[in-house]
Design a protein around this motif. Structure first.
Motif, PDB file in Angstrom:
ATOM      1  N   PHE A   1     -19.463 -60.035  78.522  1.00 19.41           N
ATOM      2  CA  PHE A   1     -19.432 -58.626  78.163  1.00 19.41           C
ATOM      3  C   PHE A   1     -18.546 -57.867  79.137  1.00 19.41           C
ATOM      4  CE2 PHE A   1     -22.724 -58.474  74.978  1.00 19.41           C
ATOM      5  CZ  PHE A   1     -23.519 -59.557  75.279  1.00 19.41           C
TER       6      PHE A   1
ATOM      7  N   TYR B   1     -22.520 -43.589  86.925  1.00 16.45           N
ATOM      8  CA  TYR B   1     -22.602 -45.041  87.038  1.00 16.45           C
ATOM      9  C   TYR B   1     -23.509 -45.675  86.002  1.00 16.45           C
ATOM     10  CZ  TYR B   1     -19.642 -44.838  91.040  1.00 16.45           C
ATOM     11  OH  TYR B   1     -18.572 -44.628  91.855  1.00 16.45           O
ATOM     12  N   LYS B   2     -23.660 -45.078  84.860  1.00 17.13           N
ATOM     13  CA  LYS B   2     -24.284 -45.774  83.764  1.00 17.13           C
ATOM     14  C   LYS B   2     -23.190 -46.573  83.073  1.00 17.13           C
ATOM     15  CE  LYS B   2     -23.880 -42.231  80.172  1.00 17.13           C
ATOM     16  NZ  LYS B   2     -24.661 -41.357  79.249  1.00 17.13           N
ATOM     17  N   TYR B   3     -23.578 -47.681  82.520  1.00 11.30           N
ATOM     18  CA  TYR B   3     -22.619 -48.596  81.945  1.00 11.30           C
ATOM     19  C   TYR B   3     -22.730 -48.668  80.432  1.00 11.30           C
ATOM     20  CZ  TYR B   3     -20.840 -50.447  86.319  1.00 11.30           C
ATOM     21  OH  TYR B   3     -20.219 -50.588  87.532  1.00 11.30           O
ATOM     22  N   ILE B   4     -21.583 -48.634  79.781  1.00  8.38           N
ATOM     23  CA  ILE B   4     -21.512 -48.870  78.347  1.00  8.38           C
ATOM     24  C   ILE B   4     -20.944 -50.281  78.177  1.00  8.38           C
ATOM     25  CG2 ILE B   4     -20.612 -48.094  76.145  1.00  8.38           C
ATOM     26  CD1 ILE B   4     -22.447 -46.088  77.518  1.00  8.38           C
ATOM     27  N   PHE B   5     -21.633 -51.106  77.418  1.00 12.23           N
ATOM     28  CA  PHE B   5     -21.231 -52.496  77.269  1.00 12.23           C
ATOM     29  C   PHE B   5     -20.411 -52.730  76.010  1.00 12.23           C
ATOM     30  CE2 PHE B   5     -23.288 -55.022  80.556  1.00 12.23           C
ATOM     31  CZ  PHE B   5     -24.095 -54.059  81.132  1.00 12.23           C
ATOM     32  N   GLY B   6     -19.519 -53.704  76.107  1.00 13.90           N
ATOM     33  CA  GLY B   6     -18.739 -54.116  74.965  1.00 13.90           C
ATOM     34  C   GLY B   6     -19.570 -54.912  73.989  1.00 13.90           C
ATOM     35  N   THR B   7     -18.945 -55.284  72.910  1.00  9.34           N
ATOM     36  CA  THR B   7     -19.633 -55.980  71.831  1.00  9.34           C
ATOM     37  C   THR B   7     -19.965 -57.423  72.186  1.00  9.34           C
ATOM     38  OG1 THR B   7     -17.432 -56.400  70.894  1.00  9.34           O
ATOM     39  CG2 THR B   7     -18.673 -54.551  70.002  1.00  9.34           C
ATOM     40  N   GLY B   8     -19.342 -57.940  73.217  1.00 11.06           N
ATOM     41  CA  GLY B   8     -19.658 -59.288  73.667  1.00 11.06           C
ATOM     42  C   GLY B   8     -18.795 -60.343  73.003  1.00 11.06           C
TER      43      GLY B   8
ATOM     44  N   PHE C   1     -31.578 -47.989  85.000  1.00 14.55           N
ATOM     45  CA  PHE C   1     -31.121 -47.900  83.621  1.00 14.55           C
ATOM     46  C   PHE C   1     -31.910 -48.875  82.760  1.00 14.55           C
ATOM     47  CE2 PHE C   1     -27.489 -45.419  84.875  1.00 14.55           C
ATOM     48  CZ  PHE C   1     -27.161 -45.892  86.131  1.00 14.55           C
TER      49      PHE C   1
ATOM     50  N   TYR D   1     -19.440 -59.203  82.780  1.00 12.98           N
ATOM     51  CA  TYR D   1     -20.714 -59.859  82.990  1.00 12.98           C
ATOM     52  C   TYR D   1     -20.788 -61.118  82.133  1.00 12.98           C
ATOM     53  CZ  TYR D   1     -22.304 -55.615  85.297  1.00 12.98           C
ATOM     54  OH  TYR D   1     -22.431 -54.549  86.157  1.00 12.98           O
TER      55      TYR D   1
ATOM     56  N   PHE E   1     -35.067 -57.647  73.331  1.00 10.05           N
ATOM     57  CA  PHE E   1     -34.954 -57.977  74.748  1.00 10.05           C
ATOM     58  C   PHE E   1     -34.683 -56.675  75.486  1.00 10.05           C
ATOM     59  CE2 PHE E   1     -34.516 -60.716  78.237  1.00 10.05           C
ATOM     60  CZ  PHE E   1     -33.306 -60.572  78.900  1.00 10.05           C
TER      61      PHE E   1
ATOM     62  N   TRP F   1     -38.838 -59.993  77.054  1.00 11.52           N
ATOM     63  CA  TRP F   1     -38.809 -60.227  75.618  1.00 11.52           C
ATOM     64  C   TRP F   1     -40.059 -59.610  75.013  1.00 11.52           C
ATOM     65  CZ3 TRP F   1     -34.827 -62.061  72.906  1.00 11.52           C
ATOM     66  CH2 TRP F   1     -33.843 -62.800  73.575  1.00 11.52           C
TER      67      TRP F   1
ATOM     68  N   ARG G   1     -29.088 -49.178  90.450  1.00 13.18           N
ATOM     69  CA  ARG G   1     -27.853 -48.929  91.194  1.00 13.18           C
ATOM     70  C   ARG G   1     -28.179 -48.789  92.678  1.00 13.18           C
ATOM     71  NH1 ARG G   1     -25.136 -44.011  92.566  1.00 13.18           N
ATOM     72  NH2 ARG G   1     -26.688 -42.804  91.425  1.00 13.18           N
TER      73      ARG G   1
ATOM     74  N   SER H   1     -24.822 -56.705  71.664  1.00 14.63           N
ATOM     75  CA  SER H   1     -24.541 -56.210  72.994  1.00 14.63           C
ATOM     76  C   SER H   1     -25.750 -55.483  73.580  1.00 14.63           C
ATOM     77  CB  SER H   1     -23.349 -55.251  72.942  1.00 14.63           C
ATOM     78  OG  SER H   1     -22.981 -54.843  74.230  1.00 14.63           O
ATOM     79  N   LEU H   2     -25.670 -55.230  74.866  1.00 13.64           N
ATOM     80  CA  LEU H   2     -26.694 -54.424  75.516  1.00 13.64           C
ATOM     81  C   LEU H   2     -26.433 -52.959  75.168  1.00 13.64           C
ATOM     82  CD1 LEU H   2     -25.918 -56.890  77.662  1.00 13.64           C
ATOM     83  CD2 LEU H   2     -27.655 -55.739  78.998  1.00 13.64           C
TER      84      LEU H   2
ATOM     85  N   GLY I   1     -30.814 -66.080  76.491  1.00 13.78           N
ATOM     86  CA  GLY I   1     -32.148 -65.864  77.023  1.00 13.78           C
ATOM     87  C   GLY I   1     -32.187 -65.347  78.442  1.00 13.78           C
ATOM     88  N   GLY I   2     -31.017 -65.171  79.061  1.00 13.97           N
ATOM     89  CA  GLY I   2     -30.999 -64.726  80.449  1.00 13.97           C
ATOM     90  C   GLY I   2     -30.452 -63.327  80.610  1.00 13.97           C
ATOM     91  N   ALA I   3     -30.520 -62.852  81.817  1.00  6.28           N
ATOM     92  CA  ALA I   3     -29.994 -61.527  82.137  1.00  6.28           C
ATOM     93  C   ALA I   3     -28.496 -61.614  82.416  1.00  6.28           C
ATOM     94  CB  ALA I   3     -30.713 -60.964  83.356  1.00  6.28           C
ATOM     95  N   PRO I   4     -27.780 -60.539  82.244  1.00  5.63           N
ATOM     96  CA  PRO I   4     -26.362 -60.539  82.578  1.00  5.63           C
ATOM     97  C   PRO I   4     -26.161 -60.729  84.078  1.00  5.63           C
ATOM     98  CG  PRO I   4     -26.955 -58.612  81.275  1.00  5.63           C
ATOM     99  CD  PRO I   4     -28.225 -59.243  81.716  1.00  5.63           C
TER     100      PRO I   4
ATOM    101  N   ILE J   1     -34.041 -54.797  79.110  1.00  7.27           N
ATOM    102  CA  ILE J   1     -33.590 -55.145  80.447  1.00  7.27           C
ATOM    103  C   ILE J   1     -33.268 -53.886  81.242  1.00  7.27           C
ATOM    104  CG2 ILE J   1     -31.162 -55.433  79.761  1.00  7.27           C
ATOM    105  CD1 ILE J   1     -31.108 -57.856  81.680  1.00  7.27           C
TER     106      ILE J   1
ATOM    107  N   GLY K   1     -32.414 -56.646  86.149  1.00  8.68           N
ATOM    108  CA  GLY K   1     -33.665 -57.383  86.150  1.00  8.68           C
ATOM    109  C   GLY K   1     -33.529 -58.620  85.278  1.00  8.68           C
ATOM    110  N   GLU K   2     -34.586 -59.432  85.244  1.00  7.43           N
ATOM    111  CA  GLU K   2     -34.530 -60.675  84.482  1.00  7.43           C
ATOM    112  C   GLU K   2     -34.690 -60.442  82.985  1.00  7.43           C
ATOM    113  OE1 GLU K   2     -37.031 -61.552  88.279  1.00  7.43           O
ATOM    114  OE2 GLU K   2     -36.773 -59.935  86.823  1.00  7.43           O
TER     115      GLU K   2
ATOM    116  N   TYR L   1     -31.943 -50.908  79.095  1.00  6.91           N
ATOM    117  CA  TYR L   1     -31.127 -51.367  77.980  1.00  6.91           C
ATOM    118  C   TYR L   1     -32.002 -52.127  76.987  1.00  6.91           C
ATOM    119  CZ  TYR L   1     -27.070 -50.546  81.022  1.00  6.91           C
ATOM    120  OH  TYR L   1     -26.127 -49.983  81.840  1.00  6.91           O
TER     121      TYR L   1
ATOM    122  N   GLN M   1     -23.535 -63.780  80.378  1.00  2.00           N
ATOM    123  CA  GLN M   1     -24.945 -63.874  79.986  1.00  2.00           C
ATOM    124  C   GLN M   1     -25.171 -65.161  79.205  1.00  2.00           C
ATOM    125  OE1 GLN M   1     -26.421 -60.976  77.146  1.00  2.00           O
ATOM    126  NE2 GLN M   1     -28.433 -60.946  78.117  1.00  2.00           N
TER     127      GLN M   1
END
Lengths: 109, 117
Positions: A87, A95-102, B34, A35, B91, B113, B97, B43-44, A40-43, B93, B109-110, B36, A37
């Motif tokens: 990320f 299907y839940k996601y675990i994110f990396g440190t970025g 989900f 992803y 933040f 904050w 799915r 990270s998220l 200030g925005g969404a992934p 979010i 989603g967007e 976050y 990002q």
């Protein structure tokens, strides 16, 4: 525990190629996603690998090696607008996601 | 256009009050959403999985009584931060799915904050 490790920051110049690595340790594995990002925005979704090998989508390519629990995102012909955080994320159960440190990518003119 | 809509985009609230954030799936039904949380330059972090018609599944370390999640319909999940404190400023979010013939896709989603003063 579950973890995904990425370099914290990468700097490159316009037109260059950069590779962002991701190593993971998770209890389940349902594919590796990448992803982008902007601040200030969404992934936003870039790519997805369920099987080993390279997936190419325009200037972006993503690689996965499940035996090594490793993947990378390759960005070619870098542009200033590519400056953002990247990320990796592993689907881990239902299907839940675990994110990396970025990884914060800075593209210099 | 957005396929997952989040509201509000930003909110400021006083310490001790509660804040509700909505996450709506547009043009599709989302049985699973989900939530976050993302602190600046981090990270998220998955907080919980919201399932329509049943209780949310919270990740370890997330207080379910503080972060109330309701998924009352197939297009709406809400996150309520109760008795908010400045350390809850972050933040938030959501993602949803959707199943397609070619597989499952996650839409975000967007983001919202939250600033607690």
């Amino acid at each position: 525990g579950q973890s995904l490790e990425q370099p914290s920051e990468v700097t490159a110049v316009e037109g260059a190629i950069v590779q962002i690595n991701c190593t993971y340790q998770t209890s389940g594995f349902y594919g590796l996603s990448w992803y982008q990002q902007h601040d200030g925005g969404a992934p936003t979704f870039l790519s997805y690998n369920a099987l080993d090998g390279l997936e190419e989508t325009g200037r972006f390519s993503s690689f996965l090696s499940r035996s090594d629990s490793y993947g990378y995102l390759l960005l070619q012909e870098l542009q200033m607008k590519d400056s953002a955080s990247y990320f990796c994320a592993v689907g881990s159960g239902t299907y839940k996601y675990i994110f990396g440190t970025g990884t914060r990518l800075k593209v210099l003119a | 256009g957005a396929v997952v809509s989040q509201h509000p985009s930003w909110v400021i609230c006083k310490s001790g009050t509660s804040v509700k954030i909505e996450c709506r799936s547009l043009d599709f039904q989302a049985t699973t959403m989900f939530w976050y949380r993302q602190f600046p330059k981090q990270s998220l972090m998955l907080m919980a999985t919201s399932n329509e018609g049943s209780k949310a599944t919270y990740e370890q370390g997330v207080e379910k009584d503080k972060f109330l999640i309701n998924h009352a319909s197939l297009t709406l999940s809400t996150l309520t931060v109760t008795s908010a404190h400045p350390e809850d400023s972050s933040f938030y979010i959501c993602s949803a799915r959707v199943s397609t013939p070619s597989g499952n896709t996650i839409y975000f989603g967007e983001g919202s904050w939250l600033t607690v003063v």
